[in-house]
Design a protein around this motif. Sequence first.
Motif, PDB file in Angstrom:
ATOM      1  N   LYS A  13      19.066 -32.957   2.697  1.00 18.98           N
ATOM      2  CA  LYS A  13      19.620 -34.217   3.237  1.00 18.98           C
ATOM      3  C   LYS A  13      20.414 -33.936   4.567  1.00 18.98           C
ATOM      4  O   LYS A  13      20.254 -34.391   5.569  1.00 18.98           O
ATOM      5  CB  LYS A  13      20.669 -34.911   2.330  1.00 18.98           C
ATOM      6  CG  LYS A  13      19.873 -35.765   1.202  1.00 18.98           C
ATOM      7  CD  LYS A  13      20.943 -36.339   0.243  1.00 18.98           C
ATOM      8  CE  LYS A  13      20.352 -37.012  -0.756  1.00 18.98           C
ATOM      9  NZ  LYS A  13      21.157 -37.697  -1.509  1.00 18.98           N
ATOM     10  N   PHE A  14      21.231 -32.687   4.607  1.00 22.70           N
ATOM     11  CA  PHE A  14      21.961 -32.666   5.917  1.00 22.70           C
ATOM     12  C   PHE A  14      20.919 -31.874   6.884  1.00 22.70           C
ATOM     13  O   PHE A  14      20.960 -32.676   8.131  1.00 22.70           O
ATOM     14  CB  PHE A  14      22.804 -31.285   5.417  1.00 22.70           C
ATOM     15  CG  PHE A  14      23.556 -30.978   6.567  1.00 22.70           C
ATOM     16  CD1 PHE A  14      24.679 -31.475   7.060  1.00 22.70           C
ATOM     17  CD2 PHE A  14      23.151 -29.641   7.441  1.00 22.70           C
ATOM     18  CE1 PHE A  14      25.415 -31.235   8.275  1.00 22.70           C
ATOM     19  CE2 PHE A  14      23.829 -29.560   8.529  1.00 22.70           C
ATOM     20  CZ  PHE A  14      25.061 -30.113   8.894  1.00 22.70           C
ATOM     21  N   VAL A  28      18.641 -43.559  13.694  1.00 25.21           N
ATOM     22  CA  VAL A  28      18.421 -42.494  12.561  1.00 25.21           C
ATOM     23  C   VAL A  28      17.147 -43.094  11.837  1.00 25.21           C
ATOM     24  O   VAL A  28      16.261 -42.500  11.339  1.00 25.21           O
ATOM     25  CB  VAL A  28      19.479 -42.082  11.963  1.00 25.21           C
ATOM     26  CG1 VAL A  28      19.149 -41.075  10.642  1.00 25.21           C
ATOM     27  CG2 VAL A  28      20.378 -41.058  12.794  1.00 25.21           C
ATOM     28  N   ALA A  29      17.495 -44.183  11.323  1.00 27.43           N
ATOM     29  CA  ALA A  29      16.520 -44.755  10.197  1.00 27.43           C
ATOM     30  C   ALA A  29      15.197 -44.869  10.473  1.00 27.43           C
ATOM     31  O   ALA A  29      14.082 -44.660  10.176  1.00 27.43           O
ATOM     32  CB  ALA A  29      16.848 -46.061   9.773  1.00 27.43           C
ATOM     33  N   LEU A  40      13.599 -42.100   3.289  1.00 26.01           N
ATOM     34  CA  LEU A  40      14.654 -43.075   3.387  1.00 26.01           C
ATOM     35  C   LEU A  40      15.186 -43.340   1.841  1.00 26.01           C
ATOM     36  O   LEU A  40      16.194 -43.597   1.657  1.00 26.01           O
ATOM     37  CB  LEU A  40      14.341 -44.082   4.178  1.00 26.01           C
ATOM     38  CG  LEU A  40      14.492 -44.133   5.554  1.00 26.01           C
ATOM     39  CD1 LEU A  40      13.956 -45.307   6.323  1.00 26.01           C
ATOM     40  CD2 LEU A  40      16.024 -43.850   6.237  1.00 26.01           C
ATOM     41  N   GLU A  41      14.187 -43.748   1.179  1.00 25.37           N
ATOM     42  CA  GLU A  41      14.307 -43.915  -0.332  1.00 25.37           C
ATOM     43  C   GLU A  41      15.128 -42.980  -1.136  1.00 25.37           C
ATOM     44  O   GLU A  41      15.922 -43.162  -1.947  1.00 25.37           O
ATOM     45  CB  GLU A  41      12.993 -44.340  -0.813  1.00 25.37           C
ATOM     46  CG  GLU A  41      13.180 -44.842  -2.289  1.00 25.37           C
ATOM     47  CD  GLU A  41      11.918 -45.361  -2.817  1.00 25.37           C
ATOM     48  OE1 GLU A  41      11.658 -45.109  -4.068  1.00 25.37           O
ATOM     49  OE2 GLU A  41      10.942 -45.896  -2.037  1.00 25.37           O
ATOM     50  N   ARG A  42      14.764 -41.728  -0.980  1.00 27.26           N
ATOM     51  CA  ARG A  42      15.332 -40.669  -1.614  1.00 27.26           C
ATOM     52  C   ARG A  42      16.745 -39.994  -1.187  1.00 27.26           C
ATOM     53  O   ARG A  42      17.610 -39.589  -1.809  1.00 27.26           O
ATOM     54  CB  ARG A  42      14.426 -39.264  -1.220  1.00 27.26           C
ATOM     55  CG  ARG A  42      13.265 -39.122  -1.801  1.00 27.26           C
ATOM     56  CD  ARG A  42      12.175 -37.855  -1.489  1.00 27.26           C
ATOM     57  NE  ARG A  42      13.098 -36.631  -1.720  1.00 27.26           N
ATOM     58  CZ  ARG A  42      13.060 -35.560  -1.200  1.00 27.26           C
ATOM     59  NH1 ARG A  42      12.115 -35.382  -0.065  1.00 27.26           N
ATOM     60  NH2 ARG A  42      13.746 -34.500  -1.287  1.00 27.26           N
ATOM     61  N   LEU A  43      16.934 -40.684   0.091  1.00 30.23           N
ATOM     62  CA  LEU A  43      18.434 -40.359   0.610  1.00 30.23           C
ATOM     63  C   LEU A  43      19.475 -41.070  -0.083  1.00 30.23           C
ATOM     64  O   LEU A  43      20.561 -40.532  -0.296  1.00 30.23           O
ATOM     65  CB  LEU A  43      18.504 -40.559   2.161  1.00 30.23           C
ATOM     66  CG  LEU A  43      18.060 -39.675   3.212  1.00 30.23           C
ATOM     67  CD1 LEU A  43      18.248 -40.186   4.556  1.00 30.23           C
ATOM     68  CD2 LEU A  43      19.124 -38.460   3.132  1.00 30.23           C
ATOM     69  N   TRP A  67      26.322 -44.049   4.613  1.00 28.75           N
ATOM     70  CA  TRP A  67      27.096 -43.144   4.299  1.00 28.75           C
ATOM     71  C   TRP A  67      26.580 -41.826   4.648  1.00 28.75           C
ATOM     72  O   TRP A  67      27.589 -40.818   5.362  1.00 28.75           O
ATOM     73  CB  TRP A  67      27.536 -43.072   2.721  1.00 28.75           C
ATOM     74  CG  TRP A  67      28.451 -42.176   2.272  1.00 28.75           C
ATOM     75  CD1 TRP A  67      29.645 -42.515   2.078  1.00 28.75           C
ATOM     76  CD2 TRP A  67      28.341 -40.841   1.883  1.00 28.75           C
ATOM     77  NE1 TRP A  67      30.504 -41.150   1.794  1.00 28.75           N
ATOM     78  CE2 TRP A  67      29.398 -40.425   1.507  1.00 28.75           C
ATOM     79  CE3 TRP A  67      27.124 -40.046   1.556  1.00 28.75           C
ATOM     80  CZ2 TRP A  67      29.632 -38.905   1.091  1.00 28.75           C
ATOM     81  CZ3 TRP A  67      27.139 -38.799   1.346  1.00 28.75           C
ATOM     82  CH2 TRP A  67      28.594 -38.319   0.797  1.00 28.75           C
ATOM     83  N   HIS A  68      25.539 -41.522   4.393  1.00 25.87           N
ATOM     84  CA  HIS A  68      25.094 -40.006   4.901  1.00 25.87           C
ATOM     85  C   HIS A  68      24.961 -39.803   6.212  1.00 25.87           C
ATOM     86  O   HIS A  68      25.361 -38.696   6.721  1.00 25.87           O
ATOM     87  CB  HIS A  68      23.624 -39.835   4.186  1.00 25.87           C
ATOM     88  CG  HIS A  68      23.877 -39.617   2.612  1.00 25.87           C
ATOM     89  ND1 HIS A  68      23.523 -40.686   1.731  1.00 25.87           N
ATOM     90  CD2 HIS A  68      23.826 -38.336   2.124  1.00 25.87           C
ATOM     91  CE1 HIS A  68      23.729 -40.147   0.672  1.00 25.87           C
ATOM     92  NE2 HIS A  68      23.637 -38.811   0.852  1.00 25.87           N
ATOM     93  N   VAL A  69      24.649 -40.904   7.053  1.00 23.93           N
ATOM     94  CA  VAL A  69      24.916 -40.609   8.628  1.00 23.93           C
ATOM     95  C   VAL A  69      26.202 -40.443   9.101  1.00 23.93           C
ATOM     96  O   VAL A  69      26.311 -39.454   9.905  1.00 23.93           O
ATOM     97  CB  VAL A  69      24.160 -41.916   9.325  1.00 23.93           C
ATOM     98  CG1 VAL A  69      24.311 -41.935  10.935  1.00 23.93           C
ATOM     99  CG2 VAL A  69      22.672 -41.928   9.058  1.00 23.93           C
TER     100      VAL A  69
END
Length: 103
Positions: free
Chosen positions: A28-29, A57-58, A66-69, A74-76
């Motif tokens: 993810k990172f 980013v999306a 995107l679905e797995r993230l 929050w992650h961004v």
Amino acid sequence: MAKDEIERVACRTPVEGRDGTSNIPVWKFDLLRAAILKVVGAAGPEGMLNKDLRDAVAAEISPEDLERLGKLGWHVVTVKLELEVRGEIARMDGKGPLRIRLA
């Protein structure tokens, strides 16, 4: 592989007075780091508005990823803050909305 066996990156914050880390999986990172650096770099020396980062980013990430993230916003933010700590991106000085650029 069990959840606790997944290799993770500790993401910190550059904001004084706040401590602690958020640990996210390396995949993810790496995915988000590449997308953030690409869109911020494409914005050039004038940088980009922080509020536009999530949508930019999306647009760089496949629908499957995107679905797995999970929660993209929050992650961004989490990865963006770690990139600030590492000195890869920087907040721009000045009044008005927060802008970010490559460091």
